[in-house]
Design an enzyme around this catalytic site. Structure first.
Site, short mmCIF file in Angstrom:
data_model
loop_
_atom_site.label_atom_id
_atom_site.label_comp_id
_atom_site.label_asym_id
_atom_site.label_seq_id
_atom_site.Cartn_x
_atom_site.Cartn_y
_atom_site.Cartn_z
N LYS A 175 -14.09 -1.59 2.82
CA LYS A 175 -13.36 -1.34 4.08
C LYS A 175 -12.50 -0.10 3.86
CE LYS A 175 -9.47 -1.97 5.86
NZ LYS A 175 -9.29 -0.78 6.72
N GLU A 178 -8.90 3.05 8.19
CA GLU A 178 -9.30 3.35 9.57
C GLU A 178 -8.87 4.76 9.97
OE1 GLU A 178 -7.13 1.26 8.46
OE2 GLU A 178 -5.30 1.20 9.67
N CYS A 283 -0.10 9.03 -4.56
CA CYS A 283 0.65 8.01 -5.31
C CYS A 283 1.10 8.55 -6.65
CB CYS A 283 -0.20 6.78 -5.51
SG CYS A 283 -1.57 7.09 -6.63
#
Ligand code: NAD
Length: 498
Positions: A175, A178, A283
């Site tokens: 996934k 988005e 990060c």
């Protein structure tokens, strides 16, 4: 408005255009919508997991050398289509083409690493653990594994996960974020072209409902997550509660210590790259410079001058700026708001990226490179992960105080030092509470052969992504203890001995 790009699901080897409502995918350089990412449902997740589950037995039985041969073809296709992927990555993310090349290359290195899985999956045997008894440990795949990824490395982060997982014989459901689903789709099409059997890799799109369905699906065995710390913690807690193996990378605030003896030119370049590379949306961004003693007079002024020269602009064309846009308008606003909060709480703005004007792309999501000086630990900007082009500067009188300050952070991804002293570097390496240490390197992100090694609130789990830990995460051991009896006269061994 440009025609929207398709954003299909990939389930059981079929590319499926969704009729569902979607969220906009932007080209942040110009602020235009380029696609709509469908927001899937639990039913989509179920279809993808069932497809992965159905593909698992045959894939597990496929000899490991055949599995990695497909990945070798995939690697060649990634090389052949490199610039196309890079441009797609830049278009939906906003980072410069140079940064996108780094993003894709880092991902390709994981594929190179995964080609070694036939060696890396090898087990262990000990003969004669007792008289006539042997013991062996082998590694087997887990089953259906899941990857949930963030927006900031559209190519690299998904590739941290599934090449190793599928080389080890697992099947996978990805996934992607988005906000940046298009690069993940483009890359998956190449893996399909390389000959990956249907259902071994699947892609679903969506938000919380999809994530929750993945975390709780009884046929999912393992979850790899990369994103912000609150969600990383949630993924770990819900995933492990439902019996899954979980590796969950969170956010960070990384300290770069500038010693008085640091080489001015090299450390300035290192800090600029660490703080403002990918517009600070990393990060491993060096988001806080700790200036020790005389470095205030040597490195800091050069750093401020270099920061003011950073040119911000659109990255979706041949002429490239030094730094691109951030991911959304809301995020650009939030970063600027945090700069103002820092100023209100007493920080001094030495370089100000608020309200930057980019005439060639007035609707892009821009924030200029910013330095906040005299930041104190209690300030909001010292505590929150800003995830934008903002460098906090703090002042300490010596190395001990600088290490103590850096170690107060609740995060633990990276920490760097710039110095000419081997003794200071060794001391720092030994005492810094972070999992990835840089010495005269601003962004010490591990390469594919080593674990991507966050500590504390930057990582939830036991086995990190990449490297040998990646292989351990995607396999389970089976230990067989065996003894063979001799069966008397009819036994072959006896017959031969006679
Ligand atoms: P995010 O946490 O908002 O989103 C990450 C993923 O989680 C996305 O796929 C998103 O759809 C999903 N998600 C978002 N909200 C959710 C919710 N409430 N419930 C379930 N799922 C949800 O992160 P982001 O903004 O996409 O990425 C930036 C963050 O990722 C930063 O904090 C950055 O430090 C971190 N990051 C960490 C690493 C690392 O290895 N430690 C690497 C890259 C990025």
């Amino acid at each position: 408005m440009a025609q929207l790009e398709p954003c299909p699901f990939f389930i059981g080897g079929e590319w499926i255009e969704s009729k569902l409502a979607g969220t906009p995918v932007y080209n942040p350089s110009v602020g235009e919508v380029i696609a709509e990412c469908p927001i899937g449902t639990a039913a989509d997740v179920n279809a993808a997991v069932e497809a992965a589950h159905a593909a698992f037995p045959a894939w597990m039985e496929t000899p490991v050398v055949e599995r990695v041969r497909i990945l070798a073809r995939f690697k060649m296709l990634l090389e052949d289509n490199f610039e196309d992927i890079v441009r797609c990555n830049t278009r939906e993310h906003g980072k410069t083409l140079v940064e996108s090349r780094g993003d894709v290359k880092r991902g390709m290195e994981v594929v190179e690493f995964a080609l070694g899985v036939p060696s890396l999956m090898m087990g262990e045997v000990l003969e004669n653990v007792a008289r006539g008894i042997d013991c062996e440990a082998i590694r087997q795949p887990l089953g259906v594994c899941v990857g949930i990824t963030p927006f900031n490395f559209p190519a690299m982060v998904p590739l941290w996960m599934y090449p190793i997982a599928i080389a080890c014989g697992n099947t996978f459901v990805l996934k992607p974020s988005e906000k940046v689903p298009l690069t993940a789709i483009k890359i998956a099409k190449l893996l399909e072209k390389a000959g990956l059997p249907k259902g071994v890799l699947n892609i679903v799109h969506g938000g919380r409902e999809v994530v929750d369905a993945l975390l709780t699906h009884p046929k999912v065995k393992a979850i790899s997550f990369v994103g912000s710390t609150p969600i990383a913690r949630y993924i770990y807690e819900v995933g492990t509660k439902h019996g899954k193996r979980v590796q969950s990378n969170g956010g960070a605030k990384n300290y770069v210590i500038l010693m008085p003896d640091a080489d001015v030119e090299n450390s300035t370049r290192g800090v600029i790259e660490a703080a403002f590379g990918c517009a600070g949306e990393r990060c491993m961004a060096g988001s806080t410079a700790v200036v020790v003693g005389g470095a205030e007079k040597s490195v800091l002024p050069t750093l401020v001058e270099a920061t003011k020269r950073i040119k911000v602009g659109p990255t979706d064309r041949d002429a490239q700026p030094d730094m691109g846009a951030v991911i959304t308008k809301q995020h650009a606003n939030r970063v600027q708001e945090l700069i103002s909060i820092g100023e209100q709480q007493g920080a001094k703005v030495l370089a100000d990226g608020r309200g930057v004007k980019v005439s060639e792309a007035p609707n892009g999501f821009y924030v200029g490179a910013t330095i906040l000086d005299h930041v104190q630990n209690g300030m909001t900007v010292a505590q929150e992960e800003i995830f934008g082009p903002v460098l906090n500067v703090m002042h300490m009188e010596d190395l001990d105080a600088a290490i103590e300050l850096a170690n107060k952070s609740s995060y633990g991804n990276g920490a760097s030092i710039f110095t000419r002293s081997g003794k200071a570097a060794r001391e720092f390496k030994h005492r810094a509470k972070a999992g990835m240490i840089g010495i005269n390197i601003g962004v010490p992100a591990s390469m594919a052969w080593f674990p991507f090694n966050g500590w504390d609130e930057s990582f939830f789990g036991d086995l990190h992504m990449q490297g040998r830990e990646g292989v351990q995460f995607f396999t389970q051991q089976k230990v067989t203890t065996s003894r063979w009896f001799s069966y008397g006269e009819g036994d072959i061994w006896h017959t031969e001995k006679k």
